[in-house]
Scaffold this motif. Structure first.
Motif, PDB file in Angstrom:
ATOM      1  N   SER A  46     -62.374  -9.767  16.579  1.00  0.00           N
ATOM      2  CA  SER A  46     -62.746 -10.407  15.314  1.00  0.00           C
ATOM      3  C   SER A  46     -64.258 -10.557  15.272  1.00  0.00           C
ATOM      4  O   SER A  46     -64.868 -10.895  16.287  1.00  0.00           O
ATOM      5  CB  SER A  46     -62.101 -11.784  15.185  1.00  0.00           C
ATOM      6  OG  SER A  46     -60.715 -11.667  15.074  1.00  0.00           O
ATOM      7  N   ARG A  47     -64.819 -10.303  14.108  1.00  0.00           N
ATOM      8  CA  ARG A  47     -66.260 -10.469  13.907  1.00  0.00           C
ATOM      9  C   ARG A  47     -66.459 -11.180  12.573  1.00  0.00           C
ATOM     10  O   ARG A  47     -65.738 -10.945  11.602  1.00  0.00           O
ATOM     11  CB  ARG A  47     -66.983  -9.125  13.869  1.00  0.00           C
ATOM     12  CG  ARG A  47     -66.960  -8.377  15.191  1.00  0.00           C
ATOM     13  CD  ARG A  47     -67.830  -9.085  16.230  1.00  0.00           C
ATOM     14  NE  ARG A  47     -67.951  -8.338  17.450  1.00  0.00           N
ATOM     15  CZ  ARG A  47     -67.162  -8.505  18.517  1.00  0.00           C
ATOM     16  NH1 ARG A  47     -66.185  -9.363  18.494  1.00  0.00           N
ATOM     17  NH2 ARG A  47     -67.378  -7.806  19.621  1.00  0.00           N
ATOM     18  N   GLY A  76     -60.684  -6.460   6.564  1.00  0.00           N
ATOM     19  CA  GLY A  76     -61.773  -7.385   6.293  1.00  0.00           C
ATOM     20  C   GLY A  76     -61.397  -8.279   5.132  1.00  0.00           C
ATOM     21  O   GLY A  76     -60.762  -7.824   4.182  1.00  0.00           O
ATOM     22  N   THR A  77     -61.761  -9.554   5.206  1.00  0.00           N
ATOM     23  CA  THR A  77     -61.477 -10.480   4.119  1.00  0.00           C
ATOM     24  C   THR A  77     -62.737 -11.255   3.756  1.00  0.00           C
ATOM     25  O   THR A  77     -63.493 -11.667   4.637  1.00  0.00           O
ATOM     26  CB  THR A  77     -60.362 -11.482   4.497  1.00  0.00           C
ATOM     27  OG1 THR A  77     -60.752 -12.195   5.666  1.00  0.00           O
ATOM     28  CG2 THR A  77     -59.048 -10.767   4.747  1.00  0.00           C
ATOM     29  N   ALA A  78     -62.963 -11.408   2.475  1.00  0.00           N
ATOM     30  CA  ALA A  78     -64.070 -12.205   1.953  1.00  0.00           C
ATOM     31  C   ALA A  78     -63.676 -12.679   0.568  1.00  0.00           C
ATOM     32  O   ALA A  78     -62.845 -12.053  -0.096  1.00  0.00           O
ATOM     33  CB  ALA A  78     -65.354 -11.381   1.876  1.00  0.00           C
ATOM     34  N   THR A  94     -61.173  -8.348  11.276  1.00  0.00           N
ATOM     35  CA  THR A  94     -60.314  -8.325  12.457  1.00  0.00           C
ATOM     36  C   THR A  94     -59.808  -6.904  12.611  1.00  0.00           C
ATOM     37  O   THR A  94     -59.410  -6.271  11.633  1.00  0.00           O
ATOM     38  CB  THR A  94     -59.125  -9.296  12.295  1.00  0.00           C
ATOM     39  OG1 THR A  94     -59.648 -10.605  12.088  1.00  0.00           O
ATOM     40  CG2 THR A  94     -58.246  -9.292  13.533  1.00  0.00           C
ATOM     41  N   PHE A  95     -59.836  -6.401  13.851  1.00  0.00           N
ATOM     42  CA  PHE A  95     -59.411  -5.023  14.055  1.00  0.00           C
ATOM     43  C   PHE A  95     -58.781  -4.856  15.430  1.00  0.00           C
ATOM     44  O   PHE A  95     -59.010  -5.644  16.339  1.00  0.00           O
ATOM     45  CB  PHE A  95     -60.581  -4.053  13.870  1.00  0.00           C
ATOM     46  CG  PHE A  95     -61.776  -4.320  14.741  1.00  0.00           C
ATOM     47  CD1 PHE A  95     -61.932  -3.659  15.947  1.00  0.00           C
ATOM     48  CD2 PHE A  95     -62.745  -5.228  14.340  1.00  0.00           C
ATOM     49  CE1 PHE A  95     -63.041  -3.900  16.747  1.00  0.00           C
ATOM     50  CE2 PHE A  95     -63.856  -5.462  15.131  1.00  0.00           C
ATOM     51  CZ  PHE A  95     -63.999  -4.801  16.338  1.00  0.00           C
ATOM     52  N   ASP A  96     -57.935  -3.841  15.525  1.00  0.00           N
ATOM     53  CA  ASP A  96     -57.253  -3.479  16.769  1.00  0.00           C
ATOM     54  C   ASP A  96     -57.726  -2.104  17.195  1.00  0.00           C
ATOM     55  O   ASP A  96     -57.625  -1.144  16.432  1.00  0.00           O
ATOM     56  CB  ASP A  96     -55.737  -3.456  16.573  1.00  0.00           C
ATOM     57  CG  ASP A  96     -55.181  -4.838  16.297  1.00  0.00           C
ATOM     58  OD1 ASP A  96     -55.495  -5.761  17.069  1.00  0.00           O
ATOM     59  OD2 ASP A  96     -54.436  -5.007  15.313  1.00  0.00           O
ATOM     60  N   VAL A  97     -58.220  -2.028  18.425  1.00  0.00           N
ATOM     61  CA  VAL A  97     -58.631  -0.750  18.988  1.00  0.00           C
ATOM     62  C   VAL A  97     -57.394  -0.113  19.604  1.00  0.00           C
ATOM     63  O   VAL A  97     -56.647  -0.755  20.337  1.00  0.00           O
ATOM     64  CB  VAL A  97     -59.745  -0.943  20.032  1.00  0.00           C
ATOM     65  CG1 VAL A  97     -60.203   0.392  20.579  1.00  0.00           C
ATOM     66  CG2 VAL A  97     -60.917  -1.702  19.428  1.00  0.00           C
ATOM     67  N   ASP A  98     -57.161   1.155  19.278  1.00  0.00           N
ATOM     68  CA  ASP A  98     -55.923   1.826  19.678  1.00  0.00           C
ATOM     69  C   ASP A  98     -55.840   2.152  21.159  1.00  0.00           C
ATOM     70  O   ASP A  98     -54.753   2.274  21.703  1.00  0.00           O
ATOM     71  CB  ASP A  98     -55.724   3.107  18.859  1.00  0.00           C
ATOM     72  CG  ASP A  98     -55.540   2.800  17.376  1.00  0.00           C
ATOM     73  OD1 ASP A  98     -55.058   1.701  17.048  1.00  0.00           O
ATOM     74  OD2 ASP A  98     -55.896   3.658  16.552  1.00  0.00           O
ATOM     75  N   VAL A 107     -66.505  -0.784   6.912  1.00  0.00           N
ATOM     76  CA  VAL A 107     -66.216  -1.899   6.015  1.00  0.00           C
ATOM     77  C   VAL A 107     -66.961  -1.620   4.716  1.00  0.00           C
ATOM     78  O   VAL A 107     -68.178  -1.404   4.726  1.00  0.00           O
ATOM     79  CB  VAL A 107     -66.665  -3.248   6.616  1.00  0.00           C
ATOM     80  CG1 VAL A 107     -66.394  -4.387   5.638  1.00  0.00           C
ATOM     81  CG2 VAL A 107     -65.981  -3.503   7.956  1.00  0.00           C
ATOM     82  N   ASP A 108     -66.227  -1.594   3.600  1.00  0.00           N
ATOM     83  CA  ASP A 108     -66.802  -1.310   2.286  1.00  0.00           C
ATOM     84  C   ASP A 108     -66.714  -2.557   1.413  1.00  0.00           C
ATOM     85  O   ASP A 108     -65.638  -3.129   1.258  1.00  0.00           O
ATOM     86  CB  ASP A 108     -66.056  -0.161   1.606  1.00  0.00           C
ATOM     87  CG  ASP A 108     -66.174   1.143   2.379  1.00  0.00           C
ATOM     88  OD1 ASP A 108     -67.259   1.409   2.914  1.00  0.00           O
ATOM     89  OD2 ASP A 108     -65.169   1.880   2.443  1.00  0.00           O
ATOM     90  N   ILE A 109     -67.845  -2.946   0.839  1.00  0.00           N
ATOM     91  CA  ILE A 109     -67.911  -4.099  -0.057  1.00  0.00           C
ATOM     92  C   ILE A 109     -68.364  -3.594  -1.417  1.00  0.00           C
ATOM     93  O   ILE A 109     -69.490  -3.108  -1.565  1.00  0.00           O
ATOM     94  CB  ILE A 109     -68.907  -5.154   0.471  1.00  0.00           C
ATOM     95  CG1 ILE A 109     -68.558  -5.551   1.907  1.00  0.00           C
ATOM     96  CG2 ILE A 109     -68.935  -6.366  -0.461  1.00  0.00           C
ATOM     97  CD1 ILE A 109     -69.661  -6.338   2.600  1.00  0.00           C
TER      98      ILE A 109
END
Length: 167
Positions: A46-47, A76-78, A94-98, A107-109
């Motif tokens: 998580s970042r 991503g949430t905002a 939050t992400f899971d590395v495989d 991440v696109d905003i």
């Protein structure tokens, strides 16, 4: 109407709305830039970031999305909507590395910052998941015995060769 024949209503000069994204350590990330995470030690990460409007007009954040570049999945949430001048909102990713090895997540905003030609601020999270070291290779099989030398003479049989060393 002025002496030059031009009609001016209210004229206001200032900076248009402008998006700025920074890490939780206040390091600014440029559009199409990267947050280089280095080695990470767990598959789930998580970042947190802050999205700010550093322009003079309200900034409209319309969506946040993620896309896997390699070896990862995430979200991503905002808060979306209008950010007033100087306003900000949290962006949590939050992400899971495989699996072990390098990974990259975009991440696109989507925002109405006029500096963004396509209307999308993109940043990449790049890093590497530490492996567990893996098991060592198995040793090689021993060599086959050599041919006997000499024929037996009376009660002495011939001598056989020794096996090869393991790998």
């Amino acid at each position: 109407l002025g002496d030059d024949g031009l009609l001016f209503d209210d004229v206001w000069l200032g900076r248009a709305q402008q998006i700025m994204v920074a890490t939780d350590m206040a390091v600014e990330i440029e559009d199409d830039g990267s947050d280089a995470l280095g080695l990470v030690d767990g598959a789930t990460q998580s970042r947190s970031y802050v999205v700010r409007n550093v322009g003079d007009l309200s900034l409209d954040l319309s969506s946040v999305s993620t896309s896997a570049e390699s070896n990862v999945s995430g979200a991503g949430t905002a808060s979306v909507g209008l950010l007033a001048r100087g306003g900000g909102t949290a962006l949590d990713v939050t992400f899971d590395v495989d699996g072990p090895g390098a990974f990259a997540l975009d991440v696109d905003i989507s925002a109405d910052d006029p500096r963004l030609g396509d209307g999308v601020f993109t940043m990449s999270l790049d890093g590497e998941l530490m492996g567990d070291g893996g098991a060592g290779g198995a040793g090689g099989a021993g060599g086959a015995g050599g041919a006997t030398t000499g024929g037996g003479d009376g009660g002495n049989p011939g001598v056989g060769g020794s096996g090869g060393a393991g790998g």
